[in-house]
Enzyme design. Structure first.
Site, PDB file in Angstrom:
ATOM      1  N   VAL A   1      -5.193   4.159   1.238  1.00 59.28           N
ATOM      2  CA  VAL A   1      -5.065   3.191   0.154  1.00 59.28           C
ATOM      3  C   VAL A   1      -6.396   3.158  -0.606  1.00 59.28           C
ATOM      4  CG1 VAL A   1      -4.489   0.823  -0.468  1.00 59.28           C
ATOM      5  CG2 VAL A   1      -3.523   1.833   1.615  1.00 59.28           C
TER       6      VAL A   1
ATOM      7  N   LYS B   1      -1.460   3.519  -2.940  1.00 56.33           N
ATOM      8  CA  LYS B   1      -1.161   4.243  -1.709  1.00 56.33           C
ATOM      9  C   LYS B   1      -0.874   5.692  -2.074  1.00 56.33           C
ATOM     10  CE  LYS B   1       1.009   0.546   1.010  1.00 56.33           C
ATOM     11  NZ  LYS B   1       2.276   0.128   1.666  1.00 56.33           N
TER      12      LYS B   1
ATOM     13  N   ASP C   1       8.686  -4.642  10.078  1.00 56.41           N
ATOM     14  CA  ASP C   1       7.307  -4.316  10.439  1.00 56.41           C
ATOM     15  C   ASP C   1       6.370  -5.457  10.059  1.00 56.41           C
ATOM     16  OD1 ASP C   1       5.485  -2.681  11.694  1.00 56.41           O
ATOM     17  OD2 ASP C   1       5.043  -1.480   9.919  1.00 56.41           O
TER      18      ASP C   1
ATOM     19  N   GLY D   1       0.433   4.064   7.798  1.00 54.02           N
ATOM     20  CA  GLY D   1       1.352   5.120   8.182  1.00 54.02           C
ATOM     21  C   GLY D   1       1.731   6.040   7.041  1.00 54.02           C
ATOM     22  N   PHE D   2       1.690   5.555   5.798  1.00 58.82           N
ATOM     23  CA  PHE D   2       2.063   6.358   4.639  1.00 58.82           C
ATOM     24  C   PHE D   2       0.908   7.230   4.175  1.00 58.82           C
ATOM     25  CE2 PHE D   2       2.830   6.880   0.022  1.00 58.82           C
ATOM     26  CZ  PHE D   2       4.122   7.393   0.053  1.00 58.82           C
TER      27      PHE D   2
ATOM     28  N   GLY E   1      -8.349   1.256   2.791  1.00 59.04           N
ATOM     29  CA  GLY E   1      -7.477   1.099   3.941  1.00 59.04           C
ATOM     30  C   GLY E   1      -6.709   2.371   4.210  1.00 59.04           C
ATOM     31  N   GLU E   2      -5.994   2.378   5.319  1.00 58.43           N
ATOM     32  CA  GLU E   2      -5.169   3.520   5.667  1.00 58.43           C
ATOM     33  C   GLU E   2      -4.049   3.054   6.580  1.00 58.43           C
ATOM     34  OE1 GLU E   2      -5.582   8.203   6.992  1.00 58.43           O
ATOM     35  OE2 GLU E   2      -7.329   6.875   7.040  1.00 58.43           O
TER      36      GLU E   2
END
Length: 424
Positions: A135, A150, A247, A131-132, A128-129
């Protein structure tokens, strides 16, 4: 700060170049609903977290020369002189009603450990990917532990402040519907957050994703996920020092092997001393489409801003449509008016419900969930229910759902067939 477990079908880490121009509007355009909103923060009231969570730097000790600076000039030593807050990986103990731990129970992972766990952060380890940053799925062989990592992207708009917020919140909060933060790490310019691995991925992927690994969610599972997510938010809102997630959205709702839902991504979380407290900021953060209208228009954040986001997610769970797709259907109507006409409407709900349900849902209970979601997205903050009331209502709906007398799948299929005939 992104997903802890699975491929995300949307990217939420980039600012819209004209995001600031949307302040003052009560609704986002359809194209903004997947955009992360981050602006310069000049808050006029404190978050109020320092007394209960020790502030953003409590875990990391006094400042020294070995600092890393984020965009908002937060400068903090990561290890400092006090490592007493850190410990081994959190055990399996959970508190059914939630608990605030006396100190963050998080392990310090080394870069070498995480590199070995991901085979040097190989591309095929990416799950995954956000805003930080990206992953990764990792496996610590000596412990038989599967983890989600992350890894900070230096080009991200998020940084140290969000990293510290995640550790200070998730490191001390224990609840069955909050994802476990197992630990964190920093080496040179690298920042890491390590979580329990959530095998079923994100709710976002199950609702909107495609591919062989995507499993359509049944009505019963959707109801369970909504209740779990509501319980997680209610726990945050019911503490003496209330926490606003800021969020809440399907990509931040993670599912384990039994489809138990857990909230993730606390990098933007904010504390409040009371339900009525208002936090005023010029830094509107979150994701367009889920942010409450009063927050977008004025920068005034309240605890019930999360309730609005929950209502939006309810609509997505019922319809199987992303909010930006729903907004394209609004034409001149407000979102509330569209919901009243199309979902909170016995004659039309069959045309609005997710086709992947194949009509296998009790119409009367789907209407009740839709009515609850409608209350959550009201423009007037005080009209919205509390998350405690949301949980109680959903639990009653679940009890009715388990009553065999109202579970005629045959009748539901007939109703759905009639609805399709009307559409055609």
């Amino acid at each position: 700060m992104g997903n802890c477990c699975s491929h995300s079908s949307s990217s939420n880490g980039d600012d819209h170049p004209n995001a600031k121009n949307h302040l003052g509007r009560t609704e986002f355009s359809a194209g903004l609903s997947k955009i992360r909103l981050i602006q310069n923060d000049n808050s006029t009231s404190g978050g109020g977290c320092s007394s209960q969570f020790g502030g953003s730097s409590s875990l990391f000790g006094p400042s020294s020369g070995n600092n890393h600076t984020s965009g908002n000039n937060t400068s903090t030593t990561f290890w400092g002189s006090d490592n007493s807050h850190t410990s081994g990986v959190r055990d399996g103990e959970e508190f059914s009603q939630g608990e605030i731990l006396n100190a963050p129970n998080s392990r310090v992972f080394t870069f070498a450990e995480l590199r070995a766990a991901t085979k040097n952060f190989r591309a095929d380890s990416v799950i995954g990917e956000g805003g930080f940053g990206r992953v990764y799925k990792g496996f610590i062989r000596g412990e038989g532990l599967t983890i989600a990592i992350k890894k900070w992207n230096p080009g991200s708009l998020q940084g140290v402040a969000e990293w510290q917020s995640e550790v200070n919140f998730l490191g001390r909060l224990s609840h069955p519907n909050l994802v476990k933060l197992l630990g964190f790490g920093r080496e040179n310019s690298e920042l890491f957050l390590v979580y329990e691995f959530m095998h079923r991925g994100t709710l976002d992927n199950h609702l909107f994703g495609r591919g062989a690994n995507v499993r359509p969610l049944s009505w019963d599972t959707r109801l369970k996920v909504m209740i779990d997510a509501a319980r997680g938010l209610n726990f945050l809102h019911s503490m003496e020092m209330k926490i606003v997630h800021r969020d809440f959205k399907p990509s931040n709702i993670l599912l384990d092997e039994t489809f138990t839902a857990k909230l993730s991504d606390f990098g933007l979380a904010k504390c409040f001393s009371s339900l009525d407290q208002t936090h005023v900021t010029t830094r509107v953060v979150g994701t367009g489409g889920y942010a409450a209208p009063e927050y977008v228009a004025t920068g005034r954040l309240k605890v019930k801003s999360d309730v609005y986001a929950f209502g939006i997610v309810v609509m997505e769970v019922l319809t199987g449509k992303r909010m930006q797709d729903i907004r394209r259907l609004l034409k001149q109507k407000s979102l509330s008016d569209w919901v009243k006409s199309n979902i909170v409407n016995r004659g039309k709900i069959g045309m609005s419900m997710d086709a992947k349900l194949e009509g296998l849902y009790p119409t009367n209970l789907a209407l009740e969930v839709a009515q609850l979601g409608l209350k959550c997205i009201q423009t007037e903050v005080n009209v919205r229910p509390s998350m405690k009331e949301v949980v109680e209502r959903l639990e009653q709906i679940e009890a009715d759902n388990q009553n065999p007398a109202g579970n005629s799948y045959k009748r539901r299929r007939v109703n759905n067939a009639i609805s399709k005939m009307v559409v055609n």
